[in-house]
Design an enzyme around this catalytic site. Structure first.
Site, PDB file in Angstrom:
ATOM      1  N   ASN A   1     -43.514  13.712   8.502  1.00 38.12           N
ATOM      2  CA  ASN A   1     -42.252  14.679   8.097  1.00 38.12           C
ATOM      3  C   ASN A   1     -41.471  13.893   6.871  1.00 38.12           C
ATOM      4  OD1 ASN A   1     -40.086  16.395   7.813  1.00 38.12           O
ATOM      5  ND2 ASN A   1     -39.121  15.746   9.619  1.00 38.12           N
TER       6      ASN A   1
ATOM      7  N   LYS B   1     -39.487  15.343   4.873  1.00 36.12           N
ATOM      8  CA  LYS B   1     -38.097  15.808   4.677  1.00 36.12           C
ATOM      9  C   LYS B   1     -37.803  15.973   3.493  1.00 36.12           C
ATOM     10  CE  LYS B   1     -36.680  13.228   8.910  1.00 36.12           C
ATOM     11  NZ  LYS B   1     -35.889  12.575   9.546  1.00 36.12           N
TER      12      LYS B   1
ATOM     13  N   HIS C   1     -36.171  21.159  13.866  1.00 33.91           N
ATOM     14  CA  HIS C   1     -35.911  20.014  13.808  1.00 33.91           C
ATOM     15  C   HIS C   1     -34.415  19.533  14.147  1.00 33.91           C
ATOM     16  CE1 HIS C   1     -35.320  16.023  11.948  1.00 33.91           C
ATOM     17  NE2 HIS C   1     -36.491  15.846  12.230  1.00 33.91           N
TER      18      HIS C   1
ATOM     19  N   GLU D   1     -32.408  17.852  12.545  1.00 33.15           N
ATOM     20  CA  GLU D   1     -31.362  18.087  11.272  1.00 33.15           C
ATOM     21  C   GLU D   1     -31.209  19.557  10.865  1.00 33.15           C
ATOM     22  OE1 GLU D   1     -34.068  15.521   8.852  1.00 33.15           O
ATOM     23  OE2 GLU D   1     -33.507  13.835  10.225  1.00 33.15           O
TER      24      GLU D   1
ATOM     25  N   GLU E   1     -38.049  14.725  20.327  1.00 32.23           N
ATOM     26  CA  GLU E   1     -37.329  13.838  19.482  1.00 32.23           C
ATOM     27  C   GLU E   1     -35.757  13.646  19.813  1.00 32.23           C
ATOM     28  OE1 GLU E   1     -39.270  13.895  15.445  1.00 32.23           O
ATOM     29  OE2 GLU E   1     -37.894  15.390  15.318  1.00 32.23           O
TER      30      GLU E   1
ATOM     31  N   GLY F   1     -34.396   8.064  12.475  1.00 29.46           N
ATOM     32  CA  GLY F   1     -33.741   7.732  11.302  1.00 29.46           C
ATOM     33  C   GLY F   1     -32.693   6.374  11.623  1.00 29.46           C
TER      34      GLY F   1
ATOM     35  N   SER G   1     -37.898   7.204  14.967  1.00 35.20           N
ATOM     36  CA  SER G   1     -38.147   5.828  14.703  1.00 35.20           C
ATOM     37  C   SER G   1     -39.465   5.227  14.975  1.00 35.20           C
ATOM     38  CB  SER G   1     -37.116   4.788  15.209  1.00 35.20           C
ATOM     39  OG  SER G   1     -35.781   5.073  14.389  1.00 35.20           O
TER      40      SER G   1
HETATM   41  P1  PGA Z   1     -37.791   8.999  11.758  1.00 31.81           P
HETATM   42  O1  PGA Z   1     -37.533  10.793  11.781  1.00 31.81           O
HETATM   43  O2  PGA Z   1     -39.335   8.775  11.814  1.00 31.81           O
HETATM   44  O3  PGA Z   1     -37.437   8.587  10.452  1.00 31.81           O
HETATM   45  O4  PGA Z   1     -36.945   8.525  12.833  1.00 31.81           O
HETATM   46  C1  PGA Z   1     -38.062  11.280  12.611  1.00 31.81           C
HETATM   47  C2  PGA Z   1     -37.941  12.927  12.377  1.00 31.81           C
HETATM   48  O5  PGA Z   1     -36.964  13.288  12.098  1.00 31.81           O
HETATM   49  O6  PGA Z   1     -39.042  13.608  12.635  1.00 31.81           O
END
Ligand code: PGA
Length: 245
Positions: A13, A15, A100, A102, A170, A176, A208
């Site tokens: 992903n 983003k 997601h 976010e 997640e 992140g 992460s």
């Molecule tokens: P990350 O993000 O691996 O940077 O923690 C995962 C995600 O948001 O899908």
């Protein structure tokens, strides 16, 4: 090294990251490695921003599948700024990430909206990757199982099955942040999701994931793959995660 056909799904992903030149180089490196290592089973999915879909499609080649990060719930119409599932399919996508955290947190997206989008995705012939996960406060309060169950119940569209839907667990506090859920937390939550989703539906872990922890996560019971954010932006890091499956 051969990494062929592990059956695990490794999703990157990106983003809101990437410009054309870098994206093409990264996609090409991943595509070439996937091809050379026998990944024709399409177990690597790249989800770049919409502006880069065609660039990535062209550069990554056939051993890698293409996904998007969101879609609208209608096919066409007066929805300025939005992109439909049908359009994503037309652009060469076979997957779309939906719900997601976010988007749930920053755009106020509800599980009901996620279900409507997923419904459109399935109708368009895309596989929906539906994200769920609890916040730090919810886990501290011991509510993680109830929160995830409620999200799943409201986000999974009618007609969701193991061929058209993937669930991504997640935990919000692990995205992140560099904090990964422990193997035991992942095992327990994936067992909980398995009971709700049934046998065969793929359940990914995200939050992460990096080369150093990928093997342990990918070999945890009921983990059918990973959804990778930050570490998917460097081809070698992402490939190391795929190779850990
Ligand atoms: P990350 O993000 O691996 O940077 O923690 C995962 C995600 O948001 O899908």
């Amino acid at each position: 090294m051969t990494t062929a056909k592990t059956g695990k799904l490794i999703v990157g992903n990106w983003k809101m990251n990437g410009l054309r030149e870098d994206a093409a180089k990264r996609a090409q490196a991943i595509g070439e490695a996937a091809q050379a290592e026998g990944r024709e089973a399409f177990d690597i999915v790249l989800c770049p921003p919409a502006t880069l879909l065609s660039e990535v499609r062209a550069a990554a080649g056939k051993a890698v599948a293409l996904g998007a990060q969101d879609c609208h719930h209608k096919d066409f119409g007066a929805y300025t700024g939005n992109i439909s599932a049908l359009m994503l399919k037309d652009a060469g996508c076979s997957y779309v990430i939906l719900g997601h955290s976010e988007r749930r947190q920053l755009q106020g997206e509800t599980s009901e909206q996620v279900a409507a989008k997923a419904h459109a995705a399935l109708n368009a012939g895309l596989v929906a990757i539906i994200c769920v996960g609890e916040t730090d406060a919810e886990r501290t309060a011991g509510q993680q199982n109830d929160v995830v169950a409620a999200q799943l119940e409201a986000s999974l569209p009618e007609g969701a099955n193991k061929d058209n839907t993937v669930i991504a667990y997640e935990p919000v506090w692990a995205i992140g942040t560099g904090k990964t859920a422990s193997a035991e937390d992942v095992r327990a939550m994936h067992a909980h999701i398995r009971e709700i989703a049934g046998v065969g539906m793929r359940i990914l872990y995200g939050g992460s994931v990096k080369a150093a922890n990928a093997a342990e996560i990918l070999h945890t019971e009921n983990v059918d793959g990973v959804l990778v954010g930050g570490a998917s932006l460097i081809a070698e890091d992402f490939l190391a995660i795929a190779r850990a499956s």
